[in-house]
Write a protein that holds these residues in place. Structure first.
Motif, PDB file in Angstrom:
ATOM      1  N   THR A   1      15.700   3.808   3.954  1.00 31.10           N
ATOM      2  CA  THR A   1      15.376   4.233   3.107  1.00 31.10           C
ATOM      3  C   THR A   1      14.132   3.058   2.538  1.00 31.10           C
ATOM      4  O   THR A   1      13.915   2.231   2.469  1.00 31.10           O
ATOM      5  CB  THR A   1      15.141   4.052   1.907  1.00 31.10           C
ATOM      6  N   MET A   2      12.704   3.826   2.689  1.00 32.68           N
ATOM      7  CA  MET A   2      11.546   3.185   2.380  1.00 32.68           C
ATOM      8  C   MET A   2      11.372   3.537   1.132  1.00 32.68           C
ATOM      9  O   MET A   2      10.843   4.777   0.378  1.00 32.68           O
ATOM     10  CB  MET A   2      10.046   3.453   2.952  1.00 32.68           C
ATOM     11  N   LEU A   3      11.057   2.051  -0.029  1.00 40.57           N
ATOM     12  CA  LEU A   3      10.925   2.403  -1.378  1.00 40.57           C
ATOM     13  C   LEU A   3       9.715   2.539  -1.438  1.00 40.57           C
ATOM     14  O   LEU A   3       8.697   2.862  -0.988  1.00 40.57           O
ATOM     15  CB  LEU A   3      10.975   0.867  -2.117  1.00 40.57           C
ATOM     16  N   PRO A   4       8.984   2.911  -2.659  1.00 39.91           N
ATOM     17  CA  PRO A   4       7.471   3.371  -2.688  1.00 39.91           C
ATOM     18  C   PRO A   4       6.657   2.646  -2.327  1.00 39.91           C
ATOM     19  O   PRO A   4       6.029   0.748  -2.850  1.00 39.91           O
ATOM     20  CB  PRO A   4       7.274   3.654  -4.463  1.00 39.91           C
ATOM     21  N   VAL A   5       5.260   3.138  -1.638  1.00 44.39           N
ATOM     22  CA  VAL A   5       5.021   2.139  -0.821  1.00 44.39           C
ATOM     23  C   VAL A   5       3.560   1.644  -2.018  1.00 44.39           C
ATOM     24  O   VAL A   5       2.506   2.800  -2.317  1.00 44.39           O
ATOM     25  CB  VAL A   5       3.810   2.755   0.592  1.00 44.39           C
ATOM     26  N   ARG A   6       3.115   1.206  -2.370  1.00 48.20           N
ATOM     27  CA  ARG A   6       1.774   0.730  -3.416  1.00 48.20           C
ATOM     28  C   ARG A   6       1.000   0.020  -2.582  1.00 48.20           C
ATOM     29  O   ARG A   6       0.798  -0.688  -2.260  1.00 48.20           O
ATOM     30  CB  ARG A   6       2.705  -0.078  -4.362  1.00 48.20           C
ATOM     31  N   PRO A   7      -0.204   0.038  -3.486  1.00 54.00           N
ATOM     32  CA  PRO A   7      -1.346  -0.451  -2.911  1.00 54.00           C
ATOM     33  C   PRO A   7      -1.632  -1.764  -3.693  1.00 54.00           C
ATOM     34  O   PRO A   7      -1.425  -2.027  -4.504  1.00 54.00           O
ATOM     35  CB  PRO A   7      -2.118   0.575  -3.832  1.00 54.00           C
ATOM     36  N   ASP A   8      -2.414  -2.638  -2.974  1.00 55.01           N
ATOM     37  CA  ASP A   8      -2.498  -3.621  -3.447  1.00 55.01           C
ATOM     38  C   ASP A   8      -3.821  -4.178  -4.388  1.00 55.01           C
ATOM     39  O   ASP A   8      -4.665  -2.476  -4.879  1.00 55.01           O
ATOM     40  CB  ASP A   8      -3.034  -5.162  -2.462  1.00 55.01           C
ATOM     41  N   GLU A   9      -4.436  -5.000  -4.710  1.00 49.76           N
ATOM     42  CA  GLU A   9      -5.127  -4.801  -5.327  1.00 49.76           C
ATOM     43  C   GLU A   9      -6.971  -4.605  -5.310  1.00 49.76           C
ATOM     44  O   GLU A   9      -7.764  -3.996  -6.040  1.00 49.76           O
ATOM     45  CB  GLU A   9      -6.035  -6.239  -5.887  1.00 49.76           C
ATOM     46  N   ASN A  10      -6.701  -4.760  -3.836  1.00 49.56           N
ATOM     47  CA  ASN A  10      -8.048  -4.148  -2.918  1.00 49.56           C
ATOM     48  C   ASN A  10      -7.825  -2.383  -2.594  1.00 49.56           C
ATOM     49  O   ASN A  10      -8.996  -1.371  -1.972  1.00 49.56           O
ATOM     50  CB  ASN A  10      -8.148  -4.669  -1.861  1.00 49.56           C
ATOM     51  N   GLY A  11      -6.212  -1.805  -2.902  1.00 46.55           N
ATOM     52  CA  GLY A  11      -6.696  -0.228  -2.997  1.00 46.55           C
ATOM     53  C   GLY A  11      -6.187   0.073  -1.521  1.00 46.55           C
ATOM     54  O   GLY A  11      -5.731   0.764  -0.939  1.00 46.55           O
ATOM     55  N   GLN A  12      -4.977  -1.228  -0.918  1.00 45.08           N
ATOM     56  CA  GLN A  12      -5.025  -0.874   0.610  1.00 45.08           C
ATOM     57  C   GLN A  12      -3.107  -1.059   0.553  1.00 45.08           C
ATOM     58  O   GLN A  12      -2.953  -1.399   0.371  1.00 45.08           O
ATOM     59  CB  GLN A  12      -5.498  -2.335   1.251  1.00 45.08           C
ATOM     60  N   TYR A  13      -2.625  -0.110   1.660  1.00 45.03           N
ATOM     61  CA  TYR A  13      -1.131  -0.376   1.788  1.00 45.03           C
ATOM     62  C   TYR A  13      -1.232  -1.204   2.253  1.00 45.03           C
ATOM     63  O   TYR A  13      -1.034  -0.773   3.866  1.00 45.03           O
ATOM     64  CB  TYR A  13      -1.171   1.273   1.504  1.00 45.03           C
ATOM     65  N   ASN A  14      -0.289  -2.176   2.242  1.00 46.97           N
ATOM     66  CA  ASN A  14      -0.359  -3.502   3.043  1.00 46.97           C
ATOM     67  C   ASN A  14       1.060  -3.872   3.414  1.00 46.97           C
ATOM     68  O   ASN A  14       0.958  -5.221   4.155  1.00 46.97           O
ATOM     69  CB  ASN A  14      -1.507  -4.643   2.967  1.00 46.97           C
ATOM     70  N   GLU A  15       1.863  -3.793   2.662  1.00 53.28           N
ATOM     71  CA  GLU A  15       3.092  -3.554   2.855  1.00 53.28           C
ATOM     72  C   GLU A  15       4.664  -2.703   2.682  1.00 53.28           C
ATOM     73  O   GLU A  15       4.110  -1.619   1.769  1.00 53.28           O
ATOM     74  CB  GLU A  15       2.940  -5.213   1.443  1.00 53.28           C
ATOM     75  N   VAL A  16       5.319  -2.627   3.034  1.00 56.99           N
ATOM     76  CA  VAL A  16       6.337  -1.640   3.966  1.00 56.99           C
ATOM     77  C   VAL A  16       7.983  -2.679   2.905  1.00 56.99           C
ATOM     78  O   VAL A  16       7.860  -3.584   3.458  1.00 56.99           O
ATOM     79  CB  VAL A  16       6.441  -1.028   4.761  1.00 56.99           C
TER      80      VAL A  16
END
Length: 770
Positions: free
Chosen positions: A456-471
């Protein structure tokens, strides 16, 4: 009509215990009962949940929801009221009715479910025909099986259910029979040792297909089953059942409630997995062409294992293209795959493990986490699942590809050998870092491929720069391979739970794994559902692997909730019905969960011999019932409300929505509608949208800038606020994510994304339109 009689004598029981045949099958029965606190369930009230209405919960006369405010509650089970028998609708509470030929006609069970754009639920039957097995499913199912039925369920006012029968009812594949790949196929003796061509009633079953929601909201089912006996003789009801994967793709259109055929794949696939790519193409991997006897005289190197070739579907042309040899990979059936924010497809070392003998001769490779790059059409090995061993850091990033004997090249072999020869101690050094303390042993047990588990992929959240770089991917329960052993692994499930973290830096992927708190009890075949408060609920399942010895697993009816903040599992409400193999659960638009399924393989691979009185799972055939779980947050009367939102959005947009409690809203999730079978939905994702500004009741939200984060399709938008009892989400509003470069989709025109005025008043209050 005579209702089904599910009583059996002691001779049947002795026959069941003596059976040792192993047949592996997939796919998803209804009376009333009591709710989770032991009292009779109250009637739910409220507006239409399945068509995007307001929350529906048990209510007292004051209008305040009732039930357990900590654990939530289940409604009474409900099921389709009629069975069509000999052309007539028979209203009955029974699961099955005997027809004029002495065969049982049964209500379908939800072995597969998909939430449609309008909130209705499409579901597919599973293992249809097992109710007519008298002695052994292995000996008889090639003849008594039939193509599976489909249904659409709508929940109306006060959860009043209604059913619609799609056309064709059984999805219409192979009406003239399937071109089966029998052992003697293409020879003068074709048909002499099999019954593949004796009927078309079981040549196009939806059973064991995978489903996916296309960008325009239609549902595509890929693969499935062609049943026959091999060896077998026409007119003789006994043989050895074969389940062959078919090449078909069929598409369900919810606007017309019809199935149509799309392009065929190159390879027949039983138990494949699908993932939507960022450009809205569909990627398919794995499956098996012949389950029981995977022998292919015309392709001997691929005998004895699953389909290693992958294919890609173009939704505009409706055609499949076989990917090059670099895209081949040996994977378990129904491999757990996910689209990452950089466009790669991750295989998370999970799938179906057929114990105790396994499924393929090369299945040791299934322990390795890997990613597929659609641009280069090449797999990269990342690491041994759950262990601190990085293959791509010790020159072994092409290990699996190099060991694929149908895909070995000098370049790959040189890369593999060169990396080891240049630093031959790296691999040993990496492994020597493992200490044999208690925590390491736990990690080792948690490592490797996990069978019959959700990923199950947990909610994907943006970093401080608004980029989604972690799952982060949650894996819990299932059957382990005990890290250093090859698959298929053990018989008993584990309670262990782990989170695999994928950090993304362009094309580079970093992989780490950590143990969380364990489940409160080991669980095989539990279905995970990601809720709009960011937690994960697990439903149903069993205490033992129900494919090894069907009917001998104990049912697990107590649900559990995973809190990502604490990393712990908490027991929640108890369901009314035991649901082991082929159970399903999907998130409804109002934040509740529809739970269904249970289609067990015949007991001990004989017939449906019910050992429920011995504390084991019920095996009285398929369960066609549904029940609805209401989480604690859905019982509250202070849930925030979305007053307006755009109907469509695309990448790079700034969306304006209106809510009734804007100052307290601190999280917004865009959750893709569920299309799941066999514990998997490769497209399952919840994406957090940052709140970039507030003005009165207005919130402005930033969409991701890539379809690799939000592939085009149908989503549910939830807003939520914090409280002392946890996060409180709203009922959702529907949002279509549009890929403007995909000209063939019906939703190419974007609506105005700004639906509010500067003072926060609603457009419709001013006579405007949304």
């Amino acid at each position: 009509m005579t209702p089904i009689d599910l009583s059996y004598g002691s001779s049947k029981l002795l026959l069941a215990i003596s059976s040792a045949l192993v047949l592996s099958a997939c796919g998803g029965g209804g009376d009333s009962g009591t709710n989770s606190n032991g009292s009779s369930a109250e009637t739910s009230s409220g507006q239409n949940t399945a068509v995007g209405g307001d929350q529906v919960a048990q209510t007292a006369e004051s209008g305040t929801p009732t039930g357990d405010p900590v654990k939530g509650f289940f409604t009474d089970p409900f099921a389709e009221p009629v069975i069509t028998v000999d052309g007539e609708d028979v209203e009955t509470d029974e699961r099955c009715v005997t027809n004029s030929e002495g065969l049982l006609e049964c209500k379908p069970a939800a072995g597969t479910m998909a939430v449609l754009e309008d909130g209705r639920v499409l579901y597919l039957n599973a293992l249809e025909g097992t109710e007519n097995v008298e002695l052994s499913i292995v000996a008889e199912f090639g003849e008594v099986s039939i193509n599976d039925q489909s249904r659409v369920l709508a929940l109306g006012e006060a959860d009043t259910p209604q059913w619609i029968k799609p056309d064709p009812l059984r999805a219409g594949a192979n009406p003239d029979g399937n071109d089966s790949e029998t052992l003697l196929d293409g020879t003068e003796l074709d048909g002499a040792l099999d019954t593949a061509d004796n009927t078309a009633k079981n040549d196009g079953a939806l059973f064991c297909s995978d489903i996916i929601a296309l960008a325009d909201g239609r549902i595509m089912a890929v693969g499935g089953t062609d049943y026959y006996s091999e060896p077998g003789v026409d007119g003789f009801p006994i043989g050895v059942a074969e389940l062959e994967g078919i090449k078909n793709s069929r598409i369900f259109d919810g606007t017309t409630n019809t199935w149509t055929q799309s392009g065929d794949m190159t390879y027949g696939r039983w138990y494949p997995s699908l993932v939507t790519l960022g450009n809205s193409d569909v990627f398919v991997a794995s499956g098996v062409t012949k389950l029981i006897k995977p022998v292919y005289p015309e392709d001997p190197l691929n005998s004895g294992r699953n389909v290693v070739e992958t294919e890609t579907y173009d939704p505009c042309s409706g055609t499949w293209t076989e990917n090059p040899s670099t895209a081949q990979r040996s994977l378990p059936l129904y491999p757990r795959m996910h689209l990452l924010p950089n466009g790669h497809v991750l295989y998370n070392a999970g799938g179906q493990a057929f114990n105790p003998f396994g499924q393929g001769y090369d299945q040791a490779l299934w322990n390795i986490v890997a990613s597929y790059n659609p641009d280069t059409q090449r797999w990269t090995d990342i690491g041994y699942a759950g262990l601190p061993l990085r293959l791509d850091e010790v020159g072994l990033e092409q290990l699996s590809s190099s060991l694929n004997i149908t895909n070995l090249s000098m370049e790959q072999a040189g890369s593999l050998l060169g990396g080891v020869l240049e630093s031959p101690t790296d691999l040993l050094t990496a492994a020597s870092d493992l200490n044999l303390d208690e925590e390491t042993l736990k990690t080792a047990i948690a490592g490797g491929m996990r069978g019959s588990t959700s990923s199950t992929m947990l909610p994907v959240r943006p970093d401080e720069n608004g980029q989604y770089n972690e799952v982060e991917l949650l894996t819990a329960g299932g059957v382990p391979s005990y890290a250093l052993l090859t698959n298929p692994g053990g018989y008993l499930p584990v309670a262990q739970s782990r989170i695999d973290t994928i950090s993304i830096n362009g094309e580079q992927l970093d992989y780490e794994s950590r143990l969380t708190g364990p489940l409160n009890q080991p669980r095989w075949y539990g279905t995970n559902v990601l809720l709009p408060d960011g937690s994960v609920m697990v439903f149903s399942g069993g205490t033992r692997d129900g494919v090894v010895s069907p009917g001998l697993e104990g049912p697990i009816m107590t649900t559990e909730r995973f809190d990502p903040d604490t990393g712990t599992w908490t027991e929640m409400a108890t369901a009314n019905r035991p649901r082991t193999y082929h159970n399903t659960a999907v998130l409804l638009p109002d934040g509740r969960v529809l739970v269904a399924g249970h289609a067990p393989i015949s007991t001990a691979y004989l017939s449906h011999i019910n050992l429920e009185d011995f504390g084991l799972g019920p095996n009285a055939g398929r369960d066609p019932s549904f029940e609805i779980y209401t989480p604690p947050y859905a019982m509250r009367n202070d849930r925030p409300e979305i007053l307006s939102a755009p109907e469509t959005a695309t990448i790079g947009d700034t969306l304006s929505i209106q809510v009734d409690d804007a100052e307290n809203i601190d999280e917004v999730l865009l959750i893709r509608r569920t299309a799941m079978t066999h514990l998997i939905d490769g497209d399952q994702r919840a994406v957090e949208l940052p709140i970039v500004s507030r003005n009165g009741r207005n919130l402005r939200l930033a969409m991701p800038d890539s379809h690799d984060v939000v592939p085009a399709g149908k989503y549910m938008l939830f807003v939520s606020k914090s409280s002392d009892e946890g996060r409180v989400p709203s009922v959702s509003t529907p949002v279509t994510v549009v890929n403007t470069s995909l000209a063939c989709t019906a939703d190419t025109q974007l609506a105005d994304t700004d639906t509010s005025t500067s003072d926060g008043s609603l457009l419709d209050e001013l006579g405007g339109t949304l």
